[in-house]
Design a protein around this motif. Structure first.
Motif, PDB file in Angstrom:
ATOM      1  N   MET A  66      99.413  58.164  32.461  1.00  0.00           N
ATOM      2  CA  MET A  66      99.421  59.550  32.344  1.00  0.00           C
ATOM      3  C   MET A  66      99.597  59.710  30.758  1.00  0.00           C
ATOM      4  N   LYS A  67      98.902  60.711  30.233  1.00  0.00           N
ATOM      5  CA  LYS A  67      98.871  60.929  28.842  1.00  0.00           C
ATOM      6  C   LYS A  67     100.284  61.208  28.223  1.00  0.00           C
ATOM      7  N   THR A  68     100.461  60.815  26.885  1.00  0.00           N
ATOM      8  CA  THR A  68     101.623  61.178  26.306  1.00  0.00           C
ATOM      9  C   THR A  68     101.482  61.795  25.001  1.00  0.00           C
ATOM     10  N   ILE A  69     102.387  62.354  24.400  1.00  0.00           N
ATOM     11  CA  ILE A  69     102.410  63.145  23.279  1.00  0.00           C
ATOM     12  C   ILE A  69     103.268  62.353  21.982  1.00  0.00           C
ATOM     13  N   LYS A  70     102.797  62.457  20.687  1.00  0.00           N
ATOM     14  CA  LYS A  70     103.646  61.524  19.724  1.00  0.00           C
ATOM     15  C   LYS A  70     104.607  62.588  19.469  1.00  0.00           C
ATOM     16  N   VAL A  71     106.010  62.159  19.289  1.00  0.00           N
ATOM     17  CA  VAL A  71     107.025  62.960  18.757  1.00  0.00           C
ATOM     18  C   VAL A  71     107.672  62.406  17.544  1.00  0.00           C
ATOM     19  N   ASN A  72     107.999  63.226  16.440  1.00  0.00           N
ATOM     20  CA  ASN A  72     108.425  62.733  15.384  1.00  0.00           C
ATOM     21  C   ASN A  72     109.760  63.865  14.908  1.00  0.00           C
ATOM     22  N   ILE A  73     110.659  63.134  14.720  1.00  0.00           N
ATOM     23  CA  ILE A  73     111.926  63.956  14.532  1.00  0.00           C
ATOM     24  C   ILE A  73     112.375  63.442  12.959  1.00  0.00           C
ATOM     25  N   VAL A  74     112.395  64.605  12.115  1.00  0.00           N
ATOM     26  CA  VAL A  74     112.749  64.467  10.683  1.00  0.00           C
ATOM     27  C   VAL A  74     113.760  65.250  10.128  1.00  0.00           C
ATOM     28  N   GLY A  87     115.725  61.643   6.000  1.00  0.00           N
ATOM     29  CA  GLY A  87     114.894  60.930   6.766  1.00  0.00           C
ATOM     30  C   GLY A  87     114.480  60.784   8.163  1.00  0.00           C
ATOM     31  N   PRO A  88     113.713  60.090   8.691  1.00  0.00           N
ATOM     32  CA  PRO A  88     113.181  60.088  10.020  1.00  0.00           C
ATOM     33  C   PRO A  88     114.548  59.527  10.915  1.00  0.00           C
ATOM     34  N   VAL A  89     114.278  60.385  12.125  1.00  0.00           N
ATOM     35  CA  VAL A  89     115.400  59.961  13.166  1.00  0.00           C
ATOM     36  C   VAL A  89     114.710  59.275  14.135  1.00  0.00           C
ATOM     37  N   SER A  90     113.548  59.614  14.624  1.00  0.00           N
ATOM     38  CA  SER A  90     112.911  59.141  15.713  1.00  0.00           C
ATOM     39  C   SER A  90     111.669  59.193  15.639  1.00  0.00           C
ATOM     40  N   GLU A  91     110.667  58.196  16.200  1.00  0.00           N
ATOM     41  CA  GLU A  91     109.068  58.130  16.062  1.00  0.00           C
ATOM     42  C   GLU A  91     108.853  57.536  17.527  1.00  0.00           C
ATOM     43  N   SER A 102     117.983  62.147  25.046  1.00  0.00           N
ATOM     44  CA  SER A 102     118.477  63.481  24.612  1.00  0.00           C
ATOM     45  C   SER A 102     118.575  63.174  22.940  1.00  0.00           C
ATOM     46  N   VAL A 103     118.280  64.467  22.006  1.00  0.00           N
ATOM     47  CA  VAL A 103     118.620  64.501  20.863  1.00  0.00           C
ATOM     48  C   VAL A 103     119.255  65.432  20.297  1.00  0.00           C
ATOM     49  N   ALA A 104     120.509  65.726  19.670  1.00  0.00           N
ATOM     50  CA  ALA A 104     121.219  66.912  19.417  1.00  0.00           C
ATOM     51  C   ALA A 104     120.671  67.262  18.033  1.00  0.00           C
ATOM     52  N   VAL A 105     120.084  68.508  18.121  1.00  0.00           N
ATOM     53  CA  VAL A 105     119.402  69.325  17.029  1.00  0.00           C
ATOM     54  C   VAL A 105     120.072  70.294  16.536  1.00  0.00           C
ATOM     55  N   HIS A 106     120.249  70.381  15.146  1.00  0.00           N
ATOM     56  CA  HIS A 106     121.106  71.583  14.740  1.00  0.00           C
ATOM     57  C   HIS A 106     120.235  72.177  13.801  1.00  0.00           C
ATOM     58  N   GLY A 107     119.404  73.144  14.329  1.00  0.00           N
ATOM     59  CA  GLY A 107     118.624  74.096  13.792  1.00  0.00           C
ATOM     60  C   GLY A 107     117.684  73.431  13.159  1.00  0.00           C
ATOM     61  N   THR A 134     106.347  67.569  15.803  1.00  0.00           N
ATOM     62  CA  THR A 134     106.910  67.319  14.727  1.00  0.00           C
ATOM     63  C   THR A 134     108.239  68.295  14.829  1.00  0.00           C
ATOM     64  N   VAL A 135     109.578  67.669  14.712  1.00  0.00           N
ATOM     65  CA  VAL A 135     110.693  68.624  14.547  1.00  0.00           C
ATOM     66  C   VAL A 135     111.345  68.187  13.360  1.00  0.00           C
ATOM     67  N   LEU A 136     111.217  69.440  12.551  1.00  0.00           N
ATOM     68  CA  LEU A 136     111.835  69.308  11.174  1.00  0.00           C
ATOM     69  C   LEU A 136     113.430  70.109  11.496  1.00  0.00           C
ATOM     70  N   ALA A 137     114.431  69.061  11.446  1.00  0.00           N
ATOM     71  CA  ALA A 137     115.848  69.510  11.643  1.00  0.00           C
ATOM     72  C   ALA A 137     116.613  69.353  10.653  1.00  0.00           C
ATOM     73  N   GLN A 138     117.591  70.463  10.546  1.00  0.00           N
ATOM     74  CA  GLN A 138     118.603  70.187   9.264  1.00  0.00           C
ATOM     75  C   GLN A 138     119.546  68.949   9.571  1.00  0.00           C
ATOM     76  N   ASN A 139     119.552  68.743  10.865  1.00  0.00           N
ATOM     77  CA  ASN A 139     120.323  67.523  11.439  1.00  0.00           C
ATOM     78  C   ASN A 139     120.034  67.193  12.816  1.00  0.00           C
ATOM     79  N   ALA A 140     120.029  65.758  12.952  1.00  0.00           N
ATOM     80  CA  ALA A 140     119.651  65.283  14.252  1.00  0.00           C
ATOM     81  C   ALA A 140     120.253  64.039  14.625  1.00  0.00           C
ATOM     82  N   GLU A 141     120.674  64.013  16.026  1.00  0.00           N
ATOM     83  CA  GLU A 141     121.293  62.559  16.234  1.00  0.00           C
ATOM     84  C   GLU A 141     120.950  62.318  17.923  1.00  0.00           C
ATOM     85  N   LEU A 142     120.418  60.856  17.917  1.00  0.00           N
ATOM     86  CA  LEU A 142     120.332  60.504  19.180  1.00  0.00           C
ATOM     87  C   LEU A 142     121.505  60.304  19.993  1.00  0.00           C
ATOM     88  N   SER A 143     121.460  60.548  21.285  1.00  0.00           N
ATOM     89  CA  SER A 143     122.681  60.420  22.048  1.00  0.00           C
ATOM     90  C   SER A 143     123.526  59.172  21.897  1.00  0.00           C
TER      91      SER A 143
END
Length: 133
Positions: A1-9, A13-17, A60-65, A76-85
């Motif tokens: 199955m095809k996937t999509i790259k996900v960057n959370i920043v 700095g980076p939270v997850s790639e 799951s990732v807690a994203v705060h805006g 690409t997720v540009l978040a004020q704050n993000a935390e992996l579960s």
């Protein structure tokens, strides 16, 4: 199955790639699901859970805006704050929720109440995301 790259920043700095089969995000206009090949778009995010589905598991990732930028091959997720579960301190989140609830009951002025509501929403999001793992 095809996937999509996900960057959370975040500003820190980076939270997850990672890669995912599907990304589910809580935007200001509602929840959206993103699959590989999705049309390009940008949307503001609510305080909430970002879910990354890969094979038969969900991270799951807690994203705060912030904002989500979608291109056919990368999200690409540009978040004020993000935390992996896995990084959430559940005791701290529960204490923060209790403090915010107590401050809301005291309600000194409208601005303070709005700030406490946001604090409470962030704490509840952390608790919910922690429990999803």
């Amino acid at each position: 199955m095809k996937t999509i790259k996900v960057n959370i920043v975040t500003p820190d700095g980076p939270v997850s790639e990672t890669e995912a089969d599907m990304v589910i995000a809580a935007t200001e206009t509602g929840e959206i699901g993103i699959l590989p090949g999705h049309i390009a778009m940008v949307a503001p995010l609510q305080i909430g859970a970002l879910r990354l589905k890969k094979d038969n598991s969900t991270v799951s990732v807690a994203v705060h805006g912030g904002f989500i930028e979608v291109r056919p091959d990368v999200v690409t997720v540009l978040a004020q704050n993000a935390e992996l579960s896995t990084d959430i301190d559940i005791d701290r989140a529960k204490r923060a929720a209790k403090r915010a609830e107590e401050a809301l009951q005291a309600k000194s002025d409208k601005l303070d109440a709005q700030l406490m509501e946001l604090d409470l929403k962030r704490a509840i999001t952390r608790i919910n995301v922690y429990e999803m793992k």
